[in-house]
Design a protein around this motif. Sequence first.
Motif, PDB file in Angstrom:
ATOM      1  N   GLY A   1       0.934  -1.077  -0.041  1.00 39.14           N
ATOM      2  CA  GLY A   1      -0.025  -0.034  -0.058  1.00 39.14           C
ATOM      3  C   GLY A   1       0.901   1.064   0.080  1.00 39.14           C
TER       4      GLY A   1
ATOM      5  N   GLN B   1       0.084   1.423   4.598  1.00 35.16           N
ATOM      6  CA  GLN B   1      -1.126   0.507   4.749  1.00 35.16           C
ATOM      7  C   GLN B   1      -1.027  -0.073   5.888  1.00 35.16           C
ATOM      8  OE1 GLN B   1      -2.063  -1.850   1.672  1.00 35.16           O
ATOM      9  NE2 GLN B   1      -3.675  -2.918   2.542  1.00 35.16           N
TER      10      GLN B   1
ATOM     11  N   PHE C   1      -6.069  -4.513   7.113  1.00 32.21           N
ATOM     12  CA  PHE C   1      -7.026  -5.085   6.044  1.00 32.21           C
ATOM     13  C   PHE C   1      -8.444  -5.509   6.947  1.00 32.21           C
ATOM     14  CE2 PHE C   1      -2.588  -6.002   4.884  1.00 32.21           C
ATOM     15  CZ  PHE C   1      -2.786  -5.748   3.767  1.00 32.21           C
TER      16      PHE C   1
ATOM     17  N   GLY D   1      -8.543  -2.265   1.984  1.00 32.89           N
ATOM     18  CA  GLY D   1      -7.117  -1.930   2.422  1.00 32.89           C
ATOM     19  C   GLY D   1      -7.166  -0.684   3.243  1.00 32.89           C
TER      20      GLY D   1
ATOM     21  N   ILE E   1      -5.691   2.628   4.543  1.00 31.21           N
ATOM     22  CA  ILE E   1      -4.245   3.209   4.363  1.00 31.21           C
ATOM     23  C   ILE E   1      -4.281   4.466   5.418  1.00 31.21           C
ATOM     24  CG2 ILE E   1      -3.135   4.769   2.589  1.00 31.21           C
ATOM     25  CD1 ILE E   1      -3.240   1.934   1.863  1.00 31.21           C
TER      26      ILE E   1
ATOM     27  N   LEU F   1      -4.414   6.965  -1.861  1.00 33.67           N
ATOM     28  CA  LEU F   1      -5.189   5.571  -1.577  1.00 33.67           C
ATOM     29  C   LEU F   1      -4.722   5.097  -3.227  1.00 33.67           C
ATOM     30  CD1 LEU F   1      -8.757   6.325  -0.640  1.00 33.67           C
ATOM     31  CD2 LEU F   1      -6.788   5.400   0.730  1.00 33.67           C
TER      32      LEU F   1
ATOM     33  N   TYR G   1      -9.819   0.343  -1.242  1.00 36.69           N
ATOM     34  CA  TYR G   1      -8.952   1.147  -0.364  1.00 36.69           C
ATOM     35  C   TYR G   1      -9.713   2.317   0.452  1.00 36.69           C
ATOM     36  CZ  TYR G   1      -5.149  -1.487  -2.344  1.00 36.69           C
ATOM     37  OH  TYR G   1      -4.469  -2.745  -2.798  1.00 36.69           O
TER      38      TYR G   1
ATOM     39  N   GLU H   1      -7.894   5.453   7.146  1.00 40.87           N
ATOM     40  CA  GLU H   1      -7.647   5.079   8.533  1.00 40.87           C
ATOM     41  C   GLU H   1      -8.981   5.601   9.039  1.00 40.87           C
ATOM     42  OE1 GLU H   1      -4.777   4.907  12.302  1.00 40.87           O
ATOM     43  OE2 GLU H   1      -4.310   5.834  10.418  1.00 40.87           O
TER      44      GLU H   1
END
Length: 111
Positions: A21, A25, A28, A43, A45, A51, A65, A68
Amino acid sequence: MIVSQKIESYSLQIVSNYAGGGGYQMGFVYLYGENQKYLGYLGIIKDGHSLPQNRQDNNEVLRIYFHEAELQSILDTLRNETFVSLEFNPSSKWASIRTSKAMAGNGELAA
Protein backbone atom coordinates in the motif's frame (compact mmCIF):
# COMPACT_ATOMS: atom_id res chain seq x y z
CA MET A 1 -21.67 -2.79 -15.09
CA ILE A 2 -21.41 -2.59 -11.31
CA VAL A 3 -20.26 -5.72 -9.47
CA SER A 4 -22.20 -6.23 -6.24
CA GLN A 5 -21.36 -8.85 -3.60
CA LYS A 6 -23.25 -9.47 -0.34
CA ILE A 7 -20.92 -9.52 2.66
CA GLU A 8 -21.74 -12.36 5.06
CA SER A 9 -18.72 -12.14 7.36
CA TYR A 10 -15.40 -10.37 7.80
CA SER A 11 -12.11 -10.52 9.66
CA LEU A 12 -9.78 -7.71 10.66
CA GLN A 13 -6.00 -7.52 10.57
CA ILE A 14 -4.09 -4.48 11.87
CA VAL A 15 -0.44 -4.43 10.84
CA SER A 16 2.63 -2.46 11.85
CA ASN A 17 5.32 -1.30 9.43
CA TYR A 18 3.70 -2.98 6.38
CA ALA A 19 5.53 -2.20 3.14
CA GLY A 20 2.47 -2.74 0.90
CA GLY A 21 0.00 0.00 0.00
CA GLY A 22 2.86 2.39 -0.73
CA GLY A 23 4.26 1.74 2.75
CA TYR A 24 1.26 3.41 4.38
CA GLN A 25 -1.13 0.47 4.73
CA MET A 26 -2.04 -0.16 8.35
CA GLY A 27 -4.65 -2.86 8.06
CA PHE A 28 -7.02 -5.09 6.13
CA VAL A 29 -10.68 -5.96 6.47
CA TYR A 30 -11.10 -9.32 4.72
CA LEU A 31 -14.59 -9.90 3.32
CA TYR A 32 -16.45 -13.17 2.78
CA GLY A 33 -19.71 -13.97 1.00
CA GLU A 34 -21.99 -17.02 0.86
CA ASN A 35 -20.35 -20.28 1.94
CA GLN A 36 -17.34 -18.28 3.15
CA LYS A 37 -16.33 -17.40 -0.42
CA TYR A 38 -13.48 -14.90 -0.25
CA LEU A 39 -14.63 -11.62 -1.86
CA GLY A 40 -11.53 -9.53 -1.30
CA TYR A 41 -10.33 -6.94 1.16
CA LEU A 42 -10.60 -3.35 2.20
CA GLY A 43 -7.07 -2.01 2.49
CA ILE A 44 -6.83 0.62 5.21
CA ILE A 45 -4.33 3.37 4.38
CA LYS A 46 -3.00 5.89 6.90
CA ASP A 47 -4.72 9.28 6.73
CA GLY A 48 -2.97 11.92 4.65
CA HIS A 49 -1.59 9.48 2.09
CA SER A 50 -2.89 8.74 -1.41
CA LEU A 51 -5.13 5.72 -1.84
CA PRO A 52 -4.02 3.04 -4.30
CA GLN A 53 -6.42 2.48 -7.19
CA ASN A 54 -9.27 0.07 -6.45
CA ARG A 55 -9.18 -3.05 -8.58
CA GLN A 56 -10.67 -6.42 -9.32
CA ASP A 57 -8.28 -9.29 -10.04
CA ASN A 58 -8.87 -11.85 -12.79
CA ASN A 59 -10.25 -14.25 -10.16
CA GLU A 60 -12.87 -11.58 -9.26
CA VAL A 61 -11.24 -10.79 -5.89
CA LEU A 62 -11.71 -7.11 -5.02
CA ARG A 63 -9.02 -4.84 -3.55
CA ILE A 64 -10.70 -1.69 -2.26
CA TYR A 65 -8.96 1.09 -0.32
CA PHE A 66 -10.15 3.48 2.40
CA HIS A 67 -8.39 5.88 4.75
CA GLU A 68 -7.83 5.04 8.40
CA ALA A 69 -10.40 7.68 9.44
CA GLU A 70 -13.13 5.55 7.80
CA LEU A 71 -12.26 2.32 9.63
CA GLN A 72 -14.59 2.86 12.62
CA SER A 73 -17.56 3.63 10.35
CA ILE A 74 -16.78 0.58 8.22
CA LEU A 75 -16.61 -1.71 11.26
CA ASP A 76 -19.80 -0.22 12.74
CA THR A 77 -21.60 -0.84 9.45
CA LEU A 78 -20.38 -4.44 9.20
CA ARG A 79 -21.33 -5.16 12.84
CA ASN A 80 -24.70 -3.42 12.99
CA GLU A 81 -26.42 -3.70 9.62
CA THR A 82 -28.36 -6.78 8.59
CA PHE A 83 -27.54 -6.49 4.88
CA VAL A 84 -24.23 -5.09 3.66
CA SER A 85 -22.80 -5.35 0.17
CA LEU A 86 -19.61 -4.31 -1.55
CA GLU A 87 -20.05 -2.61 -4.91
CA PHE A 88 -17.41 -1.96 -7.54
CA ASN A 89 -17.47 -0.35 -10.98
CA PRO A 90 -14.62 -1.92 -13.00
CA SER A 91 -14.51 0.88 -15.59
CA SER A 92 -14.33 3.86 -13.20
CA LYS A 93 -12.67 1.94 -10.30
CA TRP A 94 -15.32 3.43 -7.98
CA ALA A 95 -16.29 1.30 -4.95
CA SER A 96 -18.68 1.54 -2.01
CA ILE A 97 -20.06 -0.30 0.99
CA ARG A 98 -23.84 -0.33 0.82
CA THR A 99 -26.59 -1.24 3.26
CA SER A 100 -30.19 -2.17 2.61
CA LYS A 101 -33.01 0.33 2.97
CA ALA A 102 -34.09 0.55 6.63
CA MET A 103 -36.44 2.64 8.71
CA ALA A 104 -34.66 5.70 10.10
CA GLY A 105 -33.91 5.28 13.78
CA ASN A 106 -35.18 1.67 13.91
CA GLY A 107 -37.40 2.67 16.86
CA GLU A 108 -34.44 3.57 19.06
CA LEU A 109 -34.71 6.31 21.66
CA ALA A 110 -32.66 9.44 21.08
CA ALA A 111 -29.64 9.81 23.36
